[in-house]
Design a protein around this motif. Structure first.
Motif, PDB file in Angstrom:
ATOM      1  N   GLN A  28       0.818  -1.193   0.000  1.00 49.01           N
ATOM      2  CA  GLN A  28       0.000   0.000   0.000  1.00 49.01           C
ATOM      3  C   GLN A  28       0.864   1.261   0.000  1.00 49.01           C
ATOM      4  OE1 GLN A  28      -3.402  -0.680  -0.145  1.00 49.01           O
ATOM      5  NE2 GLN A  28      -2.620  -2.776  -0.166  1.00 49.01           N
ATOM      6  N   ALA A  29       2.089   1.142   0.548  1.00 47.76           N
ATOM      7  CA  ALA A  29       2.938   2.319   0.724  1.00 47.76           C
ATOM      8  C   ALA A  29       4.103   2.390  -0.252  1.00 47.76           C
ATOM      9  CB  ALA A  29       3.464   2.364   2.160  1.00 47.76           C
ATOM     10  N   ARG A  30       4.559   1.231  -0.768  1.00 52.13           N
ATOM     11  CA  ARG A  30       5.717   1.226  -1.660  1.00 52.13           C
ATOM     12  C   ARG A  30       5.671   0.003  -2.580  1.00 52.13           C
ATOM     13  NH1 ARG A  30      11.470  -0.046  -0.141  1.00 52.13           N
ATOM     14  NH2 ARG A  30      11.253  -0.865  -2.253  1.00 52.13           N
ATOM     15  N   GLY A  31       6.470   0.046  -3.638  1.00 51.42           N
ATOM     16  CA  GLY A  31       6.547  -1.069  -4.567  1.00 51.42           C
ATOM     17  C   GLY A  31       7.770  -1.925  -4.311  1.00 51.42           C
ATOM     18  N   GLU A  32       8.005  -2.886  -5.206  1.00 50.85           N
ATOM     19  CA  GLU A  32       9.172  -3.771  -5.129  1.00 50.85           C
ATOM     20  C   GLU A  32       9.226  -4.526  -3.805  1.00 50.85           C
ATOM     21  OE1 GLU A  32      11.493  -4.421  -7.640  1.00 50.85           O
ATOM     22  OE2 GLU A  32      10.089  -3.282  -8.875  1.00 50.85           O
ATOM     23  N   VAL A  33       8.127  -5.172  -3.452  1.00 53.11           N
ATOM     24  CA  VAL A  33       8.059  -6.005  -2.251  1.00 53.11           C
ATOM     25  C   VAL A  33       7.777  -7.430  -2.700  1.00 53.11           C
ATOM     26  CG1 VAL A  33       6.977  -6.381  -0.011  1.00 53.11           C
ATOM     27  CG2 VAL A  33       7.136  -4.051  -0.944  1.00 53.11           C
TER      28      VAL A  33
END
Length: 279
Positions: A151-156
């Motif tokens: 929800q807060a950042r990509g590349e997870v």
């Protein structure tokens, strides 16, 4: 005078592998320890009776019986021995469950290292990629953590994928990434060598586990612990999910502008794809 659990924690790094194996068993079965004699403890922990004897002499006990006498005195005095279970009272399962959950949450919050927590949030915000490792009982926690982080950042990314192995994933990891290893008991054997490999490669690593996991805590740069204690046969992951909630909310606050834009973009895609029911 230090109690047994404090002595074990302070001596743990200097113990031999076999002594650490016995210590790990003690951490996981502390409430039952008073009922074991030295031969039973050796058999149950998979070490020799001589190893148990050496371990307790190293901890400052002349005889194994001296340790049991100490625990018996503490229990008779009403002092909690390890994890506040003696404080759990009540006439119903619901009452006991509630009190144990509150004891777990209190223990976790009181033991949280604020400086270390802040470093973890900063690294989650600035890392190129976030890899999350979770197996067995840790798998649902890892999946939930990824869903929240996205929800807060990509590349997870979750590794390994179902049916796959870890070796193929390691070559792509760099010091610009962070690896979050969620490793609650009972852990697969691969977790310890994985952490050792990441440490040798200089890959920043956070381990999330129960407080008794002394064998792996020193192998990670950051350590966040969540008690699993329960009044039933099954561990409770309420604290684990509470910790994830705090981490992801702190991360969202750190990435407030970009995070909000991402959340709005995701919400628009929900609508365009008609994936979720409308309230």
């Amino acid at each position: 005078m230090k109690q047994l659990d404090e002595r074990l924690k302070s001596h743990y790094p200097q113990l031999s592998p076999q002594e650490q194996r016995a210590a790990d068993f003690i951490f996981d079965h502390f409430d039952d320890l008073i009922s074991y004699n030295s031969a039973e403890l050796a058999r149950l922990s998979g070490v020799s009776k001589a190893t148990v004897s050496r371990l307790f002499k190293r901890l400052g006990y002349e005889k194994y019986r001296d340790m049991r006498d100490e625990l018996r005195v503490l229990r008779q005095s009403g002092m909690p021995l390890a994890d506040n279970r003696d404080a759990v009272q009540g006439n119903t399962l619901l009452a006991r469950h509630y009190k144990q959950e509150m004891a777990n949450l209190t223990q976790w919050v009181n033991q949280l290292d604020a400086a270390q927590f802040s470093e973890v949030v900063q690294k989650l915000a600035t890392s190129r990629r976030v890899y999350i490792v979770g197996m067995r009982n840790s798998w649902p926690v890892a999946l939930h953590f990824r869903q929240q982080l996205l929800q807060a950042r990509g590349e997870v990314m979750i590794v390994p994928q179902p049916g796959q192995t870890l070796a193929e994933e390691l070559p792509d990891m760099t010091p610009d990434d962070i690896v979050v290893t969620i490793a609650f008991r009972r852990r697969p054997r691969i977790i310890k060598p994985l952490l050792q490999q990441l440490q040798q490669s200089g890959i920043p690593t956070l381990v999330i586990c129960e407080p008794q996991a002394q064998a792996i805590l020193a192998l990670a740069r950051w350590r966040l612990c969540a008690p699993l204690d329960s009044v039933s046969a099954f561990d409770s992951y309420a604290c684990a999910n509470s910790l994830i909630n705090l981490l992801t909310n702190a991360l969202l606050h750190e990435l407030l502008s970009k995070g909000r834009q991402r959340i709005h973009h995701i919400a628009d895609l929900y609508s365009q794809l008609d994936e979720l029911e409308q309230r």
